[in-house]
Design a protein around this motif. Sequence first.
Motif, PDB file in Angstrom:
ATOM      1  N   ARG A 116       0.848  -1.205   0.000  1.00 49.91           N
ATOM      2  CA  ARG A 116       0.000   0.000   0.000  1.00 49.91           C
ATOM      3  C   ARG A 116       0.879   1.249   0.000  1.00 49.91           C
ATOM      4  O   ARG A 116       1.670   1.459   0.923  1.00 49.91           O
ATOM      5  CB  ARG A 116      -0.896   0.013   1.237  1.00 49.91           C
ATOM      6  CG  ARG A 116      -1.991  -1.030   1.230  1.00 49.91           C
ATOM      7  CD  ARG A 116      -3.210  -0.506   0.524  1.00 49.91           C
ATOM      8  NE  ARG A 116      -4.340  -1.412   0.688  1.00 49.91           N
ATOM      9  CZ  ARG A 116      -5.597  -1.096   0.388  1.00 49.91           C
ATOM     10  NH1 ARG A 116      -5.870   0.115  -0.054  1.00 49.91           N
ATOM     11  NH2 ARG A 116      -6.555  -1.975   0.550  1.00 49.91           N
ATOM     12  N   PHE A 117       0.687   2.111  -1.006  1.00 51.81           N
ATOM     13  CA  PHE A 117       1.488   3.330  -1.106  1.00 51.81           C
ATOM     14  C   PHE A 117       0.639   4.585  -1.304  1.00 51.81           C
ATOM     15  O   PHE A 117       1.084   5.678  -0.976  1.00 51.81           O
ATOM     16  CB  PHE A 117       2.470   3.229  -2.275  1.00 51.81           C
ATOM     17  CG  PHE A 117       3.548   2.211  -2.083  1.00 51.81           C
ATOM     18  CD1 PHE A 117       4.788   2.575  -1.584  1.00 51.81           C
ATOM     19  CD2 PHE A 117       3.330   0.873  -2.409  1.00 51.81           C
ATOM     20  CE1 PHE A 117       5.788   1.635  -1.404  1.00 51.81           C
ATOM     21  CE2 PHE A 117       4.331  -0.068  -2.237  1.00 51.81           C
ATOM     22  CZ  PHE A 117       5.560   0.310  -1.735  1.00 51.81           C
ATOM     23  N   THR A 118      -0.564   4.453  -1.866  1.00 55.06           N
ATOM     24  CA  THR A 118      -1.352   5.631  -2.246  1.00 55.06           C
ATOM     25  C   THR A 118      -2.613   5.810  -1.409  1.00 55.06           C
ATOM     26  O   THR A 118      -3.036   6.942  -1.173  1.00 55.06           O
ATOM     27  CB  THR A 118      -1.745   5.563  -3.727  1.00 55.06           C
ATOM     28  OG1 THR A 118      -2.558   4.394  -3.960  1.00 55.06           O
ATOM     29  CG2 THR A 118      -0.502   5.488  -4.611  1.00 55.06           C
ATOM     30  N   VAL A 119      -3.223   4.724  -0.971  1.00 53.35           N
ATOM     31  CA  VAL A 119      -4.443   4.780  -0.162  1.00 53.35           C
ATOM     32  C   VAL A 119      -4.277   3.839   1.024  1.00 53.35           C
ATOM     33  O   VAL A 119      -3.913   2.669   0.833  1.00 53.35           O
ATOM     34  CB  VAL A 119      -5.694   4.371  -0.972  1.00 53.35           C
ATOM     35  CG1 VAL A 119      -6.935   4.414  -0.095  1.00 53.35           C
ATOM     36  CG2 VAL A 119      -5.870   5.275  -2.181  1.00 53.35           C
ATOM     37  N   PRO A 120      -4.501   4.307   2.245  1.00 55.13           N
ATOM     38  CA  PRO A 120      -4.334   3.424   3.410  1.00 55.13           C
ATOM     39  C   PRO A 120      -5.318   2.258   3.386  1.00 55.13           C
ATOM     40  O   PRO A 120      -6.443   2.375   2.886  1.00 55.13           O
ATOM     41  CB  PRO A 120      -4.621   4.352   4.603  1.00 55.13           C
ATOM     42  CG  PRO A 120      -4.522   5.739   4.064  1.00 55.13           C
ATOM     43  CD  PRO A 120      -4.904   5.666   2.630  1.00 55.13           C
ATOM     44  N   ALA A 121      -4.884   1.139   3.927  1.00 58.55           N
ATOM     45  CA  ALA A 121      -5.799   0.015   4.108  1.00 58.55           C
ATOM     46  C   ALA A 121      -6.879   0.388   5.114  1.00 58.55           C
ATOM     47  O   ALA A 121      -6.620   1.080   6.097  1.00 58.55           O
ATOM     48  CB  ALA A 121      -5.024  -1.213   4.597  1.00 58.55           C
TER      49      ALA A 121
ATOM     50  N   VAL B 168       5.263   1.334   9.170  1.00 53.05           N
ATOM     51  CA  VAL B 168       5.236   1.175   7.719  1.00 53.05           C
ATOM     52  C   VAL B 168       6.528   0.508   7.248  1.00 53.05           C
ATOM     53  O   VAL B 168       7.575   0.603   7.891  1.00 53.05           O
ATOM     54  CB  VAL B 168       5.046   2.530   6.990  1.00 53.05           C
ATOM     55  CG1 VAL B 168       3.675   3.110   7.303  1.00 53.05           C
ATOM     56  CG2 VAL B 168       6.145   3.523   7.355  1.00 53.05           C
ATOM     57  N   HIS B 169       6.430  -0.159   6.112  1.00 56.07           N
ATOM     58  CA  HIS B 169       7.568  -0.879   5.555  1.00 56.07           C
ATOM     59  C   HIS B 169       8.537   0.041   4.829  1.00 56.07           C
ATOM     60  O   HIS B 169       9.749  -0.172   4.870  1.00 56.07           O
ATOM     61  CB  HIS B 169       7.082  -1.939   4.557  1.00 56.07           C
ATOM     62  CG  HIS B 169       6.102  -2.911   5.112  1.00 56.07           C
ATOM     63  ND1 HIS B 169       6.455  -4.174   5.532  1.00 56.07           N
ATOM     64  CD2 HIS B 169       4.756  -2.824   5.324  1.00 56.07           C
ATOM     65  CE1 HIS B 169       5.387  -4.830   5.957  1.00 56.07           C
ATOM     66  NE2 HIS B 169       4.341  -4.032   5.838  1.00 56.07           N
ATOM     67  N   TRP B 170       7.987   1.038   4.121  1.00 59.77           N
ATOM     68  CA  TRP B 170       8.774   1.839   3.193  1.00 59.77           C
ATOM     69  C   TRP B 170       8.691   3.324   3.549  1.00 59.77           C
ATOM     70  O   TRP B 170       7.646   3.788   4.009  1.00 59.77           O
ATOM     71  CB  TRP B 170       8.257   1.659   1.764  1.00 59.77           C
ATOM     72  CG  TRP B 170       8.020   0.266   1.340  1.00 59.77           C
ATOM     73  CD1 TRP B 170       6.819  -0.355   1.184  1.00 59.77           C
ATOM     74  CD2 TRP B 170       9.008  -0.714   0.981  1.00 59.77           C
ATOM     75  NE1 TRP B 170       6.973  -1.638   0.753  1.00 59.77           N
ATOM     76  CE2 TRP B 170       8.312  -1.896   0.613  1.00 59.77           C
ATOM     77  CE3 TRP B 170      10.405  -0.701   0.930  1.00 59.77           C
ATOM     78  CZ2 TRP B 170       8.983  -3.050   0.210  1.00 59.77           C
ATOM     79  CZ3 TRP B 170      11.063  -1.857   0.520  1.00 59.77           C
ATOM     80  CH2 TRP B 170      10.359  -3.004   0.163  1.00 59.77           C
ATOM     81  N   PRO B 171       9.755   4.103   3.297  1.00 62.49           N
ATOM     82  CA  PRO B 171       9.682   5.552   3.546  1.00 62.49           C
ATOM     83  C   PRO B 171       8.558   6.234   2.778  1.00 62.49           C
ATOM     84  O   PRO B 171       7.938   7.179   3.283  1.00 62.49           O
ATOM     85  CB  PRO B 171      11.052   6.050   3.078  1.00 62.49           C
ATOM     86  CG  PRO B 171      11.963   4.875   3.194  1.00 62.49           C
ATOM     87  CD  PRO B 171      11.122   3.679   2.878  1.00 62.49           C
ATOM     88  N   GLU B 172       8.244   5.743   1.569  1.00 66.66           N
ATOM     89  CA  GLU B 172       7.171   6.353   0.781  1.00 66.66           C
ATOM     90  C   GLU B 172       5.816   6.280   1.487  1.00 66.66           C
ATOM     91  O   GLU B 172       4.927   7.106   1.251  1.00 66.66           O
ATOM     92  CB  GLU B 172       7.051   5.666  -0.588  1.00 66.66           C
ATOM     93  CG  GLU B 172       8.253   5.834  -1.484  1.00 66.66           C
ATOM     94  CD  GLU B 172       9.249   4.698  -1.336  1.00 66.66           C
ATOM     95  OE1 GLU B 172       9.926   4.376  -2.324  1.00 66.66           O
ATOM     96  OE2 GLU B 172       9.347   4.135  -0.229  1.00 66.66           O
TER      97      GLU B 172
END
Length: 294
Positions: free
Chosen positions: A87-92, A107-111
């Motif tokens: 998930r990068f653009t819309v939260p679960a 979160v997994h990623w800085p993005e």
Amino acid sequence: MFVVARGDRLAVERLRRLGDVVEAAMPRRAGEPLGRTLPRWPLALVDSLRLPRCRVFVSTGSNHSVLPALVSRLRGALLLNLESIDRFTVPAKAVRILRPFSAATLVHWPEQRRLYPDAVVTGPVYEPPRYKPRDEGYVLVTAGTMGFRGLFDAVERLGLRRVVLQTGRVDPEPYQKRNPGWIVFDFDPDFHRWLAGASIVVTQFPGSTAATAALAYRKPVVMVVNPGLPLAASIADAVYYAQRLRAILLPRASPSLLRRGLDLAEKLEPPSYPNGGETIARIAVSLAEGRHRL
């Protein structure tokens, strides 16, 4: 203790090697209309109330985790709320629901901090390897528990000689009959041995298998968008995810796209990231022992 969806025997077999496993009803399956799920919510609540008490509960972004996490929080547990890896653009939705009750969002990623500016970046969380990676010359095709018939049919039309196909809930027998040289099965609790020996892994998006293949076993990965999972991550998420994993992303399952994707994947060098699961474990232990506050 791990809480998994009732009836997910593959998850049970994978996780029981790591600790106790408890099953709880999943109120809503991928792509299922909300109205059809209503009879299962009371059962999911009862299962959640029966869970053993814990000091820290780590939710991993699935709707299955919402009721167990809330019940554990009401019983005094601290809640760590981990967003899905893709998930990068819309939260679960599950993460949004649990966020107000959480000691921290992870979160997994800085993005992904664009979704949660105050989140703790742990690094990608993926299953650690169980075997030494090797190349046994086959293409591994897998689509998790539900399966992806469109993908399997497209791969079959390529005429590949060496394929290991994991079908999930899709009947494996027709594929085995038509392709006697393939290895075909619905589930295998020792699935990591097939990951370890693959030349290339073909899997669906969304899903976590791509991360395990690329990060734990450093295999070239081809991800194919599954239109049967409309409630999951978006195409935009898929683009970010593929970039992070250095995977080939295909928008649909077609023989021509798959052929091109396999050719491109052979030239890829998978990335290397420390496993964020170790960071989460340190945070959870520190919170449980009262040595750390977030």
